[in-house]
Scaffold this motif. Structure first.
Motif, short mmCIF file in Angstrom:
data_model
loop_
_atom_site.label_atom_id
_atom_site.label_comp_id
_atom_site.label_asym_id
_atom_site.label_seq_id
_atom_site.Cartn_x
_atom_site.Cartn_y
_atom_site.Cartn_z
N VAL A 5 0.79 -1.19 0.02
CA VAL A 5 0.00 -0.05 -0.06
C VAL A 5 0.81 1.42 -0.08
CG1 VAL A 5 -1.77 1.43 1.16
CG2 VAL A 5 -1.91 -1.29 1.24
N GLU A 6 0.69 2.02 -0.93
CA GLU A 6 1.58 3.33 -1.36
C GLU A 6 0.71 4.43 -0.77
OE1 GLU A 6 3.00 1.61 -5.45
OE2 GLU A 6 1.40 3.01 -5.39
N SER A 7 1.69 5.50 -0.39
CA SER A 7 0.86 6.63 0.14
C SER A 7 2.06 7.64 -0.18
CB SER A 7 0.71 6.61 1.66
OG SER A 7 1.61 6.46 2.24
N GLY A 8 1.52 9.22 -0.12
CA GLY A 8 2.53 10.22 -0.11
C GLY A 8 2.26 11.06 -1.67
N GLY A 9 1.68 10.58 -2.56
CA GLY A 9 1.79 11.26 -3.69
C GLY A 9 0.83 12.50 -3.73
N GLY A 10 0.89 13.44 -4.63
CA GLY A 10 0.19 14.43 -4.90
C GLY A 10 0.73 15.50 -5.90
N LEU A 11 0.23 16.60 -5.54
CA LEU A 11 0.57 17.84 -6.51
C LEU A 11 1.65 18.68 -5.73
CD1 LEU A 11 0.42 19.67 -9.09
CD2 LEU A 11 -1.54 20.73 -7.76
N VAL A 12 2.90 19.06 -6.74
CA VAL A 12 4.06 19.81 -6.12
C VAL A 12 4.32 20.73 -7.06
CG1 VAL A 12 5.73 18.03 -6.44
CG2 VAL A 12 5.94 19.63 -4.58
N GLN A 13 4.95 21.92 -6.78
CA GLN A 13 5.39 22.88 -7.51
C GLN A 13 6.72 22.30 -7.72
OE1 GLN A 13 5.32 26.68 -5.78
NE2 GLN A 13 3.30 27.11 -6.46
N PRO A 14 7.28 22.60 -9.11
CA PRO A 14 8.76 22.62 -9.60
C PRO A 14 9.69 22.93 -8.48
CG PRO A 14 7.51 23.17 -11.37
CD PRO A 14 6.83 23.52 -10.38
N GLY A 15 10.88 21.98 -8.17
CA GLY A 15 11.66 22.49 -7.03
C GLY A 15 11.47 21.86 -5.75
N GLY A 16 10.01 21.58 -5.55
CA GLY A 16 9.59 21.11 -4.31
C GLY A 16 9.92 19.64 -4.00
N SER A 17 9.43 18.97 -2.99
CA SER A 17 9.72 17.79 -2.38
C SER A 17 8.47 16.89 -1.91
CB SER A 17 10.64 17.65 -1.10
OG SER A 17 11.83 18.54 -1.32
N LEU A 18 8.66 15.70 -2.06
CA LEU A 18 7.60 14.62 -1.71
C LEU A 18 8.12 13.42 -1.09
CD1 LEU A 18 4.64 14.78 -4.58
CD2 LEU A 18 4.62 15.62 -2.24
N ARG A 19 7.67 12.89 -0.31
CA ARG A 19 7.98 11.41 0.49
C ARG A 19 6.91 10.42 0.03
NH1 ARG A 19 10.20 8.82 5.92
NH2 ARG A 19 7.83 8.95 6.46
N LEU A 20 7.40 9.52 -0.85
CA LEU A 20 6.43 8.39 -0.92
C LEU A 20 6.76 7.15 -0.17
CD1 LEU A 20 6.32 7.99 -4.84
CD2 LEU A 20 5.03 9.74 -3.51
N SER A 21 5.93 6.66 0.38
CA SER A 21 5.96 5.27 1.34
C SER A 21 5.09 4.22 0.82
CB SER A 21 5.38 5.70 2.77
OG SER A 21 5.91 6.68 3.46
N CYS A 22 5.76 2.88 1.09
CA CYS A 22 4.99 1.70 0.58
C CYS A 22 5.14 0.70 1.65
CB CYS A 22 5.61 1.13 -0.59
SG CYS A 22 4.92 -0.21 -1.26
N ALA A 23 4.12 0.33 2.21
CA ALA A 23 3.92 -0.55 3.38
C ALA A 23 3.60 -2.10 2.77
CB ALA A 23 3.29 -0.07 4.60
N ALA A 24 4.30 -2.99 3.20
CA ALA A 24 3.90 -4.34 2.99
C ALA A 24 3.27 -5.14 3.81
CB ALA A 24 5.22 -5.16 2.44
N SER A 25 2.11 -5.95 3.75
CA SER A 25 1.32 -6.38 4.93
C SER A 25 0.76 -7.86 4.32
CB SER A 25 0.35 -5.65 5.31
OG SER A 25 -0.51 -5.39 4.41
N GLY A 26 0.65 -8.60 5.31
CA GLY A 26 0.20 -10.10 4.99
C GLY A 26 1.05 -11.12 5.51
N SER A 27 1.13 -12.12 4.71
CA SER A 27 1.76 -13.61 5.06
C SER A 27 3.06 -13.17 4.53
CB SER A 27 0.90 -14.70 4.68
OG SER A 27 1.77 -15.87 4.81
N ILE A 28 3.82 -12.70 5.26
CA ILE A 28 5.48 -12.47 4.77
C ILE A 28 6.49 -13.17 5.40
CG2 ILE A 28 7.07 -10.59 4.55
CD1 ILE A 28 4.66 -8.64 4.09
N PHE A 29 7.17 -13.75 4.88
CA PHE A 29 8.37 -14.70 5.60
C PHE A 29 9.63 -13.53 5.82
CE2 PHE A 29 10.69 -17.95 7.57
CZ PHE A 29 11.97 -17.84 7.01
N SER A 30 9.99 -12.97 4.51
CA SER A 30 11.01 -12.25 4.63
C SER A 30 10.84 -11.30 3.04
CB SER A 30 12.30 -12.77 4.49
OG SER A 30 12.63 -13.56 3.22
N ILE A 31 11.41 -10.08 3.19
CA ILE A 31 11.36 -9.42 2.06
C ILE A 31 12.77 -9.07 1.44
CG2 ILE A 31 10.64 -7.23 0.92
CD1 ILE A 31 8.72 -6.88 3.36
#
Length: 121
Positions: A5-31
């Protein structure tokens, strides 16, 4: 079932910054490797950056020096810090991860649903 599940996108002006996140969940042994691709309208999907489970990173030439990928293994989350954004960075950003769901060495590729990043004034 495994989800990214991703989050953090959006509209930003040139020169600006954003941080995207992506969280894994469920039946996970290792990534193993996690990363980000992006796809702009009318263009093929391109690799932006990836990070191995050991923390080794790789970047596309177009973002090197502006974007930083990192991960928090305890949170099963990968991040993409994007600085000095340009209009040409506008795209849908997709995270991915190679995940083992059992102790078997078999890894499966999972994708997030995508998050829109728009760089415009």
């Amino acid at each position: 079932q495994v989800q990214l599940v991703e989050s953090g996108g959006g509209l930003v002006q040139p020169g600006g910054s954003l941080r995207l996140s992506c969280a894994a969940s469920g039946s996970i042994f290792s990534i193993n490797t996690m990363g980000w691709y992006r796809q702009a309208p009318g263009k093929v999907r391109e690799l932006v950056a990836h990070i191995t489970s050991g923390g080794n990173t790789n970047y596309a030439a177009s973002v090197n020096g502006r974007f930083t990928i990192s991960r928090d293994n305890a949170k099963k989350t990968v991040y993409l810090r994007m600085n000095s954004l340009k209009p040409e960075d506008t795209a849908v950003y997709y995270c991915y991860a190679f995940i083992r769901t059992t102790p078997s060495p078999t890894r499966y590729l999972y994708w997030g649903q995508g998050t829109q990043v728009t760089v415009a004034s």
